[in-house]
Design a protein around this motif. Structure first.
Motif, PDB file in Angstrom:
ATOM      1  N   SER A 150     -87.225  15.903  -3.600  1.00  0.00           N
ATOM      2  CA  SER A 150     -86.388  14.709  -3.452  1.00  0.00           C
ATOM      3  C   SER A 150     -87.204  13.550  -2.900  1.00  0.00           C
ATOM      4  O   SER A 150     -87.084  12.406  -3.368  1.00  0.00           O
ATOM      5  CB  SER A 150     -85.204  15.014  -2.528  1.00  0.00           C
ATOM      6  N   ALA A 151     -88.065  13.837  -1.919  1.00  0.00           N
ATOM      7  CA  ALA A 151     -88.926  12.787  -1.367  1.00  0.00           C
ATOM      8  C   ALA A 151     -89.894  12.264  -2.417  1.00  0.00           C
ATOM      9  O   ALA A 151     -90.216  11.074  -2.452  1.00  0.00           O
ATOM     10  CB  ALA A 151     -89.685  13.327  -0.162  1.00  0.00           C
ATOM     11  N   GLY A 152     -90.353  13.161  -3.287  1.00  0.00           N
ATOM     12  CA  GLY A 152     -91.251  12.730  -4.359  1.00  0.00           C
ATOM     13  C   GLY A 152     -90.584  11.760  -5.304  1.00  0.00           C
ATOM     14  O   GLY A 152     -91.175  10.734  -5.678  1.00  0.00           O
ATOM     15  N   PHE A 153     -89.357  12.058  -5.688  1.00  0.00           N
ATOM     16  CA  PHE A 153     -88.635  11.132  -6.563  1.00  0.00           C
ATOM     17  C   PHE A 153     -88.303   9.834  -5.830  1.00  0.00           C
ATOM     18  O   PHE A 153     -88.362   8.748  -6.415  1.00  0.00           O
ATOM     19  CB  PHE A 153     -87.369  11.794  -7.105  1.00  0.00           C
ATOM     20  N   ASP A 154     -87.982   9.942  -4.540  1.00  0.00           N
ATOM     21  CA  ASP A 154     -87.715   8.727  -3.759  1.00  0.00           C
ATOM     22  C   ASP A 154     -88.954   7.835  -3.694  1.00  0.00           C
ATOM     23  O   ASP A 154     -88.836   6.606  -3.650  1.00  0.00           O
ATOM     24  CB  ASP A 154     -87.276   9.095  -2.339  1.00  0.00           C
ATOM     25  N   SER A 155     -90.147   8.457  -3.689  1.00  0.00           N
ATOM     26  CA  SER A 155     -91.379   7.661  -3.621  1.00  0.00           C
ATOM     27  C   SER A 155     -91.591   6.818  -4.886  1.00  0.00           C
ATOM     28  O   SER A 155     -92.320   5.835  -4.852  1.00  0.00           O
ATOM     29  CB  SER A 155     -92.589   8.581  -3.397  1.00  0.00           C
ATOM     30  N   MET A 156     -90.976   7.215  -5.969  1.00  0.00           N
ATOM     31  CA  MET A 156     -91.079   6.450  -7.219  1.00  0.00           C
ATOM     32  C   MET A 156     -89.994   5.374  -7.329  1.00  0.00           C
ATOM     33  O   MET A 156     -90.092   4.485  -8.173  1.00  0.00           O
ATOM     34  CB  MET A 156     -90.942   7.390  -8.429  1.00  0.00           C
ATOM     35  N   HIS A 157     -88.987   5.482  -6.478  1.00  0.00           N
ATOM     36  CA  HIS A 157     -87.810   4.624  -6.589  1.00  0.00           C
ATOM     37  C   HIS A 157     -88.045   3.258  -5.962  1.00  0.00           C
ATOM     38  O   HIS A 157     -88.635   3.161  -4.891  1.00  0.00           O
ATOM     39  CB  HIS A 157     -86.630   5.322  -5.884  1.00  0.00           C
ATOM     40  N   PRO A 158     -87.601   2.170  -6.599  1.00  0.00           N
ATOM     41  CA  PRO A 158     -86.933   2.141  -7.902  1.00  0.00           C
ATOM     42  C   PRO A 158     -87.874   1.799  -9.062  1.00  0.00           C
ATOM     43  O   PRO A 158     -87.565   2.033 -10.212  1.00  0.00           O
ATOM     44  CB  PRO A 158     -85.906   1.037  -7.736  1.00  0.00           C
ATOM     45  N   GLY A 159     -89.050   1.232  -8.736  1.00  0.00           N
ATOM     46  CA  GLY A 159     -89.861   0.609  -9.780  1.00  0.00           C
ATOM     47  C   GLY A 159     -90.443   1.552 -10.804  1.00  0.00           C
ATOM     48  O   GLY A 159     -90.703   1.149 -11.939  1.00  0.00           O
ATOM     49  N   GLU A 160     -90.677   2.833 -10.417  1.00  0.00           N
ATOM     50  CA  GLU A 160     -91.324   3.768 -11.344  1.00  0.00           C
ATOM     51  C   GLU A 160     -90.380   4.825 -11.904  1.00  0.00           C
ATOM     52  O   GLU A 160     -90.821   5.729 -12.613  1.00  0.00           O
ATOM     53  CB  GLU A 160     -92.497   4.455 -10.644  1.00  0.00           C
ATOM     54  N   CYS A 161     -89.104   4.698 -11.622  1.00  0.00           N
ATOM     55  CA  CYS A 161     -88.172   5.724 -12.095  1.00  0.00           C
ATOM     56  C   CYS A 161     -88.058   5.725 -13.616  1.00  0.00           C
ATOM     57  O   CYS A 161     -87.984   6.781 -14.241  1.00  0.00           O
ATOM     58  CB  CYS A 161     -86.801   5.525 -11.460  1.00  0.00           C
ATOM     59  N   ALA A 162     -88.026   4.538 -14.214  1.00  0.00           N
ATOM     60  CA  ALA A 162     -87.865   4.458 -15.669  1.00  0.00           C
ATOM     61  C   ALA A 162     -89.082   4.981 -16.418  1.00  0.00           C
ATOM     62  O   ALA A 162     -88.965   5.445 -17.550  1.00  0.00           O
ATOM     63  CB  ALA A 162     -87.574   3.023 -16.089  1.00  0.00           C
ATOM     64  N   SER A 163     -90.247   4.902 -15.786  1.00  0.00           N
ATOM     65  CA  SER A 163     -91.473   5.334 -16.466  1.00  0.00           C
ATOM     66  C   SER A 163     -91.911   6.704 -15.971  1.00  0.00           C
ATOM     67  O   SER A 163     -91.866   7.700 -16.706  1.00  0.00           O
ATOM     68  CB  SER A 163     -92.587   4.305 -16.257  1.00  0.00           C
ATOM     69  N   ARG A 164     -92.277   6.815 -14.717  1.00  0.00           N
ATOM     70  CA  ARG A 164     -92.873   8.057 -14.224  1.00  0.00           C
ATOM     71  C   ARG A 164     -91.844   9.156 -13.973  1.00  0.00           C
ATOM     72  O   ARG A 164     -92.073  10.318 -14.329  1.00  0.00           O
ATOM     73  CB  ARG A 164     -93.660   7.783 -12.945  1.00  0.00           C
ATOM     74  N   ALA A 165     -90.720   8.822 -13.347  1.00  0.00           N
ATOM     75  CA  ALA A 165     -89.746   9.870 -13.029  1.00  0.00           C
ATOM     76  C   ALA A 165     -89.177  10.491 -14.296  1.00  0.00           C
ATOM     77  O   ALA A 165     -89.067  11.723 -14.408  1.00  0.00           O
ATOM     78  CB  ALA A 165     -88.623   9.306 -12.163  1.00  0.00           C
ATOM     79  N   THR A 166     -88.818   9.669 -15.266  1.00  0.00           N
ATOM     80  CA  THR A 166     -88.280  10.219 -16.513  1.00  0.00           C
ATOM     81  C   THR A 166     -89.342  11.023 -17.257  1.00  0.00           C
ATOM     82  O   THR A 166     -89.036  12.058 -17.855  1.00  0.00           O
ATOM     83  CB  THR A 166     -87.740   9.101 -17.418  1.00  0.00           C
ATOM     84  N   ALA A 167     -90.597  10.565 -17.217  1.00  0.00           N
ATOM     85  CA  ALA A 167     -91.674  11.321 -17.867  1.00  0.00           C
ATOM     86  C   ALA A 167     -91.890  12.664 -17.172  1.00  0.00           C
ATOM     87  O   ALA A 167     -92.119  13.689 -17.833  1.00  0.00           O
ATOM     88  CB  ALA A 167     -92.958  10.503 -17.863  1.00  0.00           C
ATOM     89  N   LEU A 168     -91.830  12.682 -15.856  1.00  0.00           N
ATOM     90  CA  LEU A 168     -92.001  13.920 -15.095  1.00  0.00           C
ATOM     91  C   LEU A 168     -90.923  14.931 -15.473  1.00  0.00           C
ATOM     92  O   LEU A 168     -91.215  16.107 -15.731  1.00  0.00           O
ATOM     93  CB  LEU A 168     -91.960  13.623 -13.601  1.00  0.00           C
ATOM     94  N   ILE A 169     -89.672  14.481 -15.494  1.00  0.00           N
ATOM     95  CA  ILE A 169     -88.569  15.375 -15.847  1.00  0.00           C
ATOM     96  C   ILE A 169     -88.754  15.916 -17.265  1.00  0.00           C
ATOM     97  O   ILE A 169     -88.599  17.118 -17.518  1.00  0.00           O
ATOM     98  CB  ILE A 169     -87.225  14.632 -15.726  1.00  0.00           C
TER      99      ILE A 169
END
Length: 221
Positions: A150-169
């Motif tokens: 959860s902390a890892g995803f929070d570290s991407m929030h909000p600017g990298e969620c559309a690129s890195r978080a979705t790619a990670l998932i």
């Protein structure tokens, strides 16, 4: 026209071809054609890909340059790498064989991972975001894995969620789909992702989707 010719040899397909050939030279039980097949397989699925016919034509271009006055424009060290990759064969024969193998694979079904195992370098191409998530899986900053993720995803929030978080998932889900057997997944990917397991990848998918749902209003239903 030739100002930037060095880019043809130092980047992209030609450089990757030499890399995998050099790896095959130093890896027991691997051969040239298997590595070319893996390279073509990766090209068909990776974002840096180009059509296989173009890739074969690029290899032919390298051979033509070696036989022309443009040879003096080759980047420093390129011919040395090429000679090592050729492993004692004439370099133009090596290039011709590479181009022929690529053309043979163009338009046919490339072997799947059950027939030709995924190499560690293929895994690094396929799952870069999973590999880069290493800190959040291995950190002892939190007591429980779900808190770490959860902390890892929070570290991407909000600017990298559309690129890195979705790619990670997506990459975690893809690995689970490609290798549904936990033992096969582990044996295939552990050289590139030492911490990998089906359970951790499932948790990454779950926590990532929870993050997107709760903080971005994206529902999986």
């Amino acid at each position: 026209m030739t100002t930037y010719i060095g880019a043809v040899f130092n980047n992209g397909f030609v450089s990757r071809l030499l890399d995998v050939s050099l790896d095959a030279n130093t890896t027991e039980n691997e051969d040239f054609e298997h590595e070319i097949t893996r390279l073509c397989r990766s090209m068909q699925r990776a974002s840096w890909a180009l059509p296989l016919a173009t890739a074969a034509g690029t290899v032919d271009l390298v051979a033509e340059v070696l036989a022309s006055s443009l040879r003096t424009r080759l980047p420093a060290g390129f011919e040395e790498r090429l000679t090592l990759a050729a492993r004692g064969r004439p370099v133009r024969e090596y290039l011709s064989d590479a181009a022929s193998t690529i053309r043979k694979l163009d338009g046919v079904t490339v072997p799947g991972y059950g027939e030709l195992a995924m190499a560690p370098w293929e895994a690094r191409l396929a799952f870069p975001e999973v590999i880069d998530f290493k800190y959040w899986v291995e950190t002892d900053e939190f007591e429980k894995l779900d808190a770490c993720l959860s902390a890892g995803f929070d570290s991407m929030h909000p600017g990298e969620c559309a690129s890195r978080a979705t790619a990670l998932i997506a990459q975690a889900q893809e690995a689970l789909l490609l290798f549904p057997d936990p033992d096969v997944l582990r044996s295939t990917l552990s050289q590139s992702i030492p911490w990998v397991s089906s359970s951790v990848l499932r948790e990454i998918v779950r926590m990532g989707n929870e993050h997107l749902t709760e903080l971005h209003g994206i529902s999986g239903r």
